[in-house]
Write an enzyme that holds these catalytic residues in place. Structure first.
Site, PDB file in Angstrom:
ATOM      1  N   MET A   1       0.816  -1.208   0.000  1.00 57.16           N
ATOM      2  CA  MET A   1       0.000   0.000   0.000  1.00 57.16           C
ATOM      3  C   MET A   1       0.855   1.265   0.000  1.00 57.16           C
ATOM      4  SD  MET A   1      -3.120  -0.543  -0.403  1.00 57.16           S
ATOM      5  CE  MET A   1      -3.293   1.221  -0.361  1.00 57.16           C
ATOM      6  N   ALA A  70      -3.834   4.442   8.525  1.00 54.93           N
ATOM      7  CA  ALA A  70      -4.545   3.562   7.605  1.00 54.93           C
ATOM      8  C   ALA A  70      -4.218   2.099   7.859  1.00 54.93           C
ATOM      9  CB  ALA A  70      -4.207   3.936   6.160  1.00 54.93           C
ATOM     10  N   THR A  71      -3.719   1.792   9.058  1.00 56.24           N
ATOM     11  CA  THR A  71      -3.446   0.411   9.443  1.00 56.24           C
ATOM     12  C   THR A  71      -4.596  -0.115  10.294  1.00 56.24           C
ATOM     13  OG1 THR A  71      -2.193   1.237  11.337  1.00 56.24           O
ATOM     14  CG2 THR A  71      -0.954   0.656   9.368  1.00 56.24           C
ATOM     15  N   THR A  72      -4.628  -1.439  10.490  1.00 53.37           N
ATOM     16  CA  THR A  72      -5.654  -2.063  11.319  1.00 53.37           C
ATOM     17  C   THR A  72      -5.003  -3.036  12.292  1.00 53.37           C
ATOM     18  OG1 THR A  72      -6.003  -3.835   9.692  1.00 53.37           O
ATOM     19  CG2 THR A  72      -7.383  -1.877   9.486  1.00 53.37           C
ATOM     20  N   ALA A  95     -10.876   2.129   9.966  1.00 52.68           N
ATOM     21  CA  ALA A  95     -10.537   0.740   9.647  1.00 52.68           C
ATOM     22  C   ALA A  95     -10.511   0.503   8.153  1.00 52.68           C
ATOM     23  CB  ALA A  95     -11.533  -0.205  10.308  1.00 52.68           C
ATOM     24  N   ASN A  96     -11.170   1.381   7.403  1.00 49.46           N
ATOM     25  CA  ASN A  96     -11.201   1.248   5.953  1.00 49.46           C
ATOM     26  C   ASN A  96     -11.232   2.650   5.352  1.00 49.46           C
ATOM     27  OD1 ASN A  96     -12.363   0.874   3.166  1.00 49.46           O
ATOM     28  ND2 ASN A  96     -12.392  -1.256   3.816  1.00 49.46           N
ATOM     29  N   HIS A 126     -10.877 -11.757   2.021  1.00 47.20           N
ATOM     30  CA  HIS A 126      -9.628 -11.089   1.656  1.00 47.20           C
ATOM     31  C   HIS A 126      -8.636 -12.092   1.084  1.00 47.20           C
ATOM     32  CE1 HIS A 126     -11.175  -7.849   4.285  1.00 47.20           C
ATOM     33  NE2 HIS A 126     -10.409  -7.068   3.555  1.00 47.20           N
ATOM     34  N   HIS A 127      -7.535 -11.575   0.579  1.00 45.09           N
ATOM     35  CA  HIS A 127      -6.468 -12.404   0.025  1.00 45.09           C
ATOM     36  C   HIS A 127      -5.855 -13.281   1.116  1.00 45.09           C
ATOM     37  CE1 HIS A 127      -3.604  -9.594   1.907  1.00 45.09           C
ATOM     38  NE2 HIS A 127      -4.419  -8.641   1.480  1.00 45.09           N
ATOM     39  N   LYS A 130      -3.471 -11.839   4.195  1.00 43.46           N
ATOM     40  CA  LYS A 130      -3.904 -10.884   5.221  1.00 43.46           C
ATOM     41  C   LYS A 130      -3.683 -11.460   6.613  1.00 43.46           C
ATOM     42  CE  LYS A 130      -7.793  -7.922   6.566  1.00 43.46           C
ATOM     43  NZ  LYS A 130      -6.964  -6.699   6.564  1.00 43.46           N
ATOM     44  N   GLY A 136     -10.470  -5.335  10.062  1.00 41.67           N
ATOM     45  CA  GLY A 136     -10.870  -4.140  10.795  1.00 41.67           C
ATOM     46  C   GLY A 136     -12.185  -3.581  10.293  1.00 41.67           C
TER      47      GLY A 136
END
Length: 233
Positions: A1, A70-72, A95-96, A126-127, A130, A136
């Site tokens: 990211m 922007a982390t969870t 969280a998003n 999700h992939h 993760k 989150g």
């Protein structure tokens, strides 16, 4: 990211300019720590890891720089560090970083109000790389629903036999392939089913949201902000 974010900034997204880059594994013009930065900046955007929270909030508060997190996966102690920093500087903590997910939260709460007796389940995909489970965003959706249903209990997965309770809101996590992110809120009354779904198709949408958040923080008073503030601005 972080790489996607830097590329978007270089391309002029949101009129932003890159002041400096920090990474635990520096190379080229990337710095090893925030303290190594000696230039001028207007905001910090963090896409690293929640374990960096203390160093991040201490630096941002000390330099009086607005901060976009922007982390969870934050621990309760790390979340408290973020709240403490927000008393000194404007902090955007979500969280998003998707406006679409913010809309999903609002729609889910409205639907839960309309169907107070319905069963509600959250499914997130999700992939397979993760780290955090559940996501989150799924927790954010669950907490939003709890604002409508004060007696609701979030159950992450279903590990044992037993009847579903009326208060239960289940959260289920799937990890497969290269899925960027899919979140569904399923509301079942017994006679009809309402499914609310958001699908992220490209990770650049999160970088775009983070840049929008940084622009939003300019000139704001100290405090804790999220995507709902942007939607209402």
């Amino acid at each position: 990211m972080g790489q996607i974010l830097c590329q978007m900034i270089r391309e002029g997204s949101h009129g932003a300019a890159l002041a400096g880059m920090v990474d635990a594994h520096p190379s080229g013009d990337i710095l090893p720590t925030l303290d190594a930065f000696t230039g001028r900046a207007d905001c910090i955007i963090d896409f690293s890891h929640h374990a960096c929270t203390k160093a991040l909030t201490d630096y941002a508060a000390g330099q009086k720089l607005p901060l976009v997190i922007a982390t969870t996966g934050h621990t309760p102690e790390e979340t408290e560090m973020i709240r403490a920093a927000a008393k000194q500087i404007p902090v955007f903590f979500a969280a998003n970083m998707s406006l679409g997910v913010a809309a999903l939260c609002r729609l889910a709460k409205a639907a839960a109000r309309m169907f107070p007796e319905a069963d509600i389940e959250i499914v997130e995909q999700h992939h397979n790389r993760k780290l955090d489970v559940p996501s989150g965003t799924a927790l954010m959706l669950g907490h939003a629903l709890q604002e409508v249903r004060s007696d609701a209990q979030l159950l992450v997965g279903r590990h044992e036999n037993g009847k579903r309770t009326r208060q239960e809101i289940g959260i289920h996590s799937l990890r497969m392939g290269n899925i960027v992110g899919i979140h569904e809120v399923i509301i079942n009354t017994g006679s009809e089913i309402l499914t609310l779904r958001h699908e992220a198709q490209d990770r650049s949408l999160f970088a775009d949201g983070a840049l929008a958040a940084a622009a939003f923080l300019m000139g704001k008073a100290p405090g804790l902000y999220d995507m709902n503030h942007i939607a209402a601005d």
